[in-house]
Scaffold this motif. Structure first.
Motif, PDB file in Angstrom:
ATOM      1  N   ALA A   1      17.092  37.873  91.156  1.00 53.18           N
ATOM      2  CA  ALA A   1      17.011  38.056  89.704  1.00 53.18           C
ATOM      3  C   ALA A   1      17.878  39.227  89.252  1.00 53.18           C
ATOM      4  O   ALA A   1      18.550  39.166  88.204  1.00 53.18           O
ATOM      5  CB  ALA A   1      15.562  38.277  89.289  1.00 53.18           C
ATOM      6  N   PHE A   2      17.892  40.284  90.042  1.00 53.27           N
ATOM      7  CA  PHE A   2      18.730  41.437  89.709  1.00 53.27           C
ATOM      8  C   PHE A   2      20.209  41.054  89.745  1.00 53.27           C
ATOM      9  O   PHE A   2      20.972  41.371  88.820  1.00 53.27           O
ATOM     10  CB  PHE A   2      18.457  42.579  90.690  1.00 53.27           C
ATOM     11  N   ASP A   3      20.622  40.350  90.801  1.00 51.73           N
ATOM     12  CA  ASP A   3      22.022  39.953  90.919  1.00 51.73           C
ATOM     13  C   ASP A   3      22.420  38.953  89.831  1.00 51.73           C
ATOM     14  O   ASP A   3      23.531  39.012  89.303  1.00 51.73           O
ATOM     15  CB  ASP A   3      22.284  39.359  92.300  1.00 51.73           C
ATOM     16  N   ALA A   4      21.524  38.043  89.505  1.00 53.04           N
ATOM     17  CA  ALA A   4      21.815  37.084  88.443  1.00 53.04           C
ATOM     18  C   ALA A   4      22.023  37.791  87.110  1.00 53.04           C
ATOM     19  O   ALA A   4      22.881  37.399  86.303  1.00 53.04           O
ATOM     20  CB  ALA A   4      20.689  36.063  88.329  1.00 53.04           C
ATOM     21  N   SER A   5      21.273  38.857  86.883  1.00 55.21           N
ATOM     22  CA  SER A   5      21.421  39.596  85.621  1.00 55.21           C
ATOM     23  C   SER A   5      22.764  40.320  85.569  1.00 55.21           C
ATOM     24  O   SER A   5      23.317  40.536  84.483  1.00 55.21           O
ATOM     25  CB  SER A   5      20.276  40.602  85.449  1.00 55.21           C
ATOM     26  N   ARG A   6      23.299  40.684  86.722  1.00 55.36           N
ATOM     27  CA  ARG A   6      24.633  41.278  86.745  1.00 55.36           C
ATOM     28  C   ARG A   6      25.687  40.251  86.360  1.00 55.36           C
ATOM     29  O   ARG A   6      26.658  40.563  85.658  1.00 55.36           O
ATOM     30  CB  ARG A   6      24.941  41.816  88.145  1.00 55.36           C
ATOM     31  N   ILE A   7      25.504  38.992  86.806  1.00 52.58           N
ATOM     32  CA  ILE A   7      26.475  37.944  86.518  1.00 52.58           C
ATOM     33  C   ILE A   7      26.432  37.534  85.050  1.00 52.58           C
ATOM     34  O   ILE A   7      27.470  37.389  84.392  1.00 52.58           O
ATOM     35  CB  ILE A   7      26.221  36.720  87.422  1.00 52.58           C
ATOM     36  N   ASN A   8      25.212  37.348  84.519  1.00 56.15           N
ATOM     37  CA  ASN A   8      25.099  36.845  83.137  1.00 56.15           C
ATOM     38  C   ASN A   8      25.133  37.953  82.088  1.00 56.15           C
ATOM     39  O   ASN A   8      25.080  37.668  80.881  1.00 56.15           O
ATOM     40  CB  ASN A   8      23.852  35.979  82.963  1.00 56.15           C
TER      41      ASN A   8
ATOM     42  N   LYS B   1      33.377  37.515  95.423  1.00 57.36           N
ATOM     43  CA  LYS B   1      34.824  37.627  95.546  1.00 57.36           C
ATOM     44  C   LYS B   1      35.172  38.964  96.185  1.00 57.36           C
ATOM     45  O   LYS B   1      34.517  39.966  95.950  1.00 57.36           O
ATOM     46  CB  LYS B   1      35.484  37.503  94.167  1.00 57.36           C
ATOM     47  N   SER B   2      36.210  38.924  96.995  1.00 57.80           N
ATOM     48  CA  SER B   2      36.695  40.151  97.606  1.00 57.80           C
ATOM     49  C   SER B   2      38.216  40.086  97.627  1.00 57.80           C
ATOM     50  O   SER B   2      38.815  39.138  97.127  1.00 57.80           O
ATOM     51  CB  SER B   2      36.144  40.301  99.031  1.00 57.80           C
TER      52      SER B   2
ATOM     53  N   PHE C   1      29.652  39.509  92.569  1.00 56.84           N
ATOM     54  CA  PHE C   1      29.027  38.201  92.716  1.00 56.84           C
ATOM     55  C   PHE C   1      29.510  37.238  91.634  1.00 56.84           C
ATOM     56  O   PHE C   1      29.680  37.621  90.472  1.00 56.84           O
ATOM     57  CB  PHE C   1      27.500  38.323  92.622  1.00 56.84           C
ATOM     58  N   VAL C   2      29.709  35.979  92.033  1.00 54.84           N
ATOM     59  CA  VAL C   2      30.094  34.942  91.066  1.00 54.84           C
ATOM     60  C   VAL C   2      29.057  33.822  90.982  1.00 54.84           C
ATOM     61  O   VAL C   2      29.082  33.022  90.054  1.00 54.84           O
ATOM     62  CB  VAL C   2      31.477  34.353  91.406  1.00 54.84           C
ATOM     63  N   ALA C   3      28.140  33.747  91.945  1.00 54.03           N
ATOM     64  CA  ALA C   3      27.073  32.740  91.908  1.00 54.03           C
ATOM     65  C   ALA C   3      25.928  33.205  92.790  1.00 54.03           C
ATOM     66  O   ALA C   3      26.140  33.882  93.801  1.00 54.03           O
ATOM     67  CB  ALA C   3      27.571  31.379  92.375  1.00 54.03           C
ATOM     68  N   ILE C   4      24.719  32.836  92.405  1.00 51.70           N
ATOM     69  CA  ILE C   4      23.512  33.159  93.165  1.00 51.70           C
ATOM     70  C   ILE C   4      22.768  31.867  93.474  1.00 51.70           C
ATOM     71  O   ILE C   4      22.485  31.073  92.579  1.00 51.70           O
ATOM     72  CB  ILE C   4      22.574  34.102  92.366  1.00 51.70           C
ATOM     73  N   GLU C   5      22.491  31.630  94.753  1.00 52.82           N
ATOM     74  CA  GLU C   5      21.705  30.469  95.181  1.00 52.82           C
ATOM     75  C   GLU C   5      22.241  29.177  94.569  1.00 52.82           C
ATOM     76  O   GLU C   5      21.522  28.413  93.921  1.00 52.82           O
ATOM     77  CB  GLU C   5      20.224  30.687  94.849  1.00 52.82           C
ATOM     78  N   LEU C   6      23.525  28.930  94.786  1.00 52.95           N
ATOM     79  CA  LEU C   6      24.208  27.768  94.233  1.00 52.95           C
ATOM     80  C   LEU C   6      23.611  26.464  94.766  1.00 52.95           C
ATOM     81  O   LEU C   6      23.408  26.314  95.966  1.00 52.95           O
ATOM     82  CB  LEU C   6      25.695  27.841  94.597  1.00 52.95           C
TER      83      LEU C   6
END
Length: 267
Positions: A49-56, A146-147, A113-118
């Protein structure tokens, strides 16, 4: 034609003890959830949830998403018996909150991050002799990042020995990561060119986080002209119906294996 669906997360256990794997993933018998597995589930939910909030762009903090950790820990989707466990609910909550905060503040910011739990498209592989393996499922708990070298998989793993001397243990995760790489490429059409990362969060003793690298995981799955891949080897087990036991497996006990009580291959 015989089509067998296999989730990416189960490949490693197929080669740990195929006899146990058959009982769980083909015959459908599962053990009840353990307190420590529920701790891991809760950590994965809150960090995702934390990582998804960074993406969106919603910008949730570690404190904001910690609430999801507590809710998931205390409200499992399956039966969890805390009686007689080596960790109490209160201890699990304290450990998990420390690891959640550590991940959000120290580990996540390192990644783009570009996607979480795709969710991926199923991929059917014709292995010959009428055997088709269908790789399917969500990239469970995995992050796409991405790197400088392109796109790679970053997968969060929790456990009592997930980290050693500051580095995440990677040895048992290559088959799962290789399947993730295959499914990501099949779903998006974009090649995976960067190394995979295992993000380890140690849940026993002093909380600790670490990262380890995996290279060549997809090659392990598909093989080369010189050696067969794990997919081909697994397909041969499915074709013949012969699933070898492993009495030396670390999961060969009543605690971990639902087939243990009827298995004739252990003492």
């Amino acid at each position: 034609m015989s089509v067998t669906t296999i989730r990416a997360s189960s490949w490693g256990s197929l080669f740990n003890c195929a006899y146990q794997w058959e009982f769980v993933h083909i015959l459908g018998h599962r053990s009840p959830g353990s307190p420590r597995s529920q701790l891991g589930t809760a950590i994965h939910a809150s960090t995702a949830a934390f990582d998804a909030s960074r993406i969106n762009g919603s910008g949730f903090s570690a404190f904001d998403t910690a609430e999801l950790f507590v809710h998931t820990l205390r409200n499992p989707d399956f039966d969890v018996d805390w009686r007689g466990a080596d960790i109490t609910l209160a201890q699990a909550e304290a450990t998990g909150l420390k690891l959640h905060t550590m991940y959000c503040n120290e580990i996540s910011p390192r990644y783009d991050f570009v996607a979480i739990e795709l969710t991926t498209k199923p991929l059917e592989i014709d292995c010959g002799n009428g055997v088709i393996v269908r790789l399917t499922g969500q990239l469970d708990r995995a992050r796409i990042c991405k790197s400088g070298d392109g796109v790679g998989i970053a997968d969060v793993k929790t456990g009592g020995a997930a980290v050693s001397k500051g580095v995440a243990k990677t040895g048992s995760h290559a088959a799962q990561i290789g399947t993730y790489e295959i499914l990501y490429e099949h779903t998006t059409g974009e090649p995976v060119t960067a190394e995979a990362h295992i993000i380890g969060l140690k849940t026993r003793g002093a909380p600790e986080a670490g990262v380890g690298e995996i290279r060549g995981a997809k090659q392990m799955m598909v093989g080369t002209e010189e050696f067969p891949g794990l997919i081909q080897i697994g397909a041969e087990m499915l074709r013949t119906g012969l699933f070898p036991p492993n009495p030396q497996s670390f999961t060969c006990s009543a605690k971990y294996c639902p087939r243990w009580s009827t298995c004739p291959y252990h003492t």
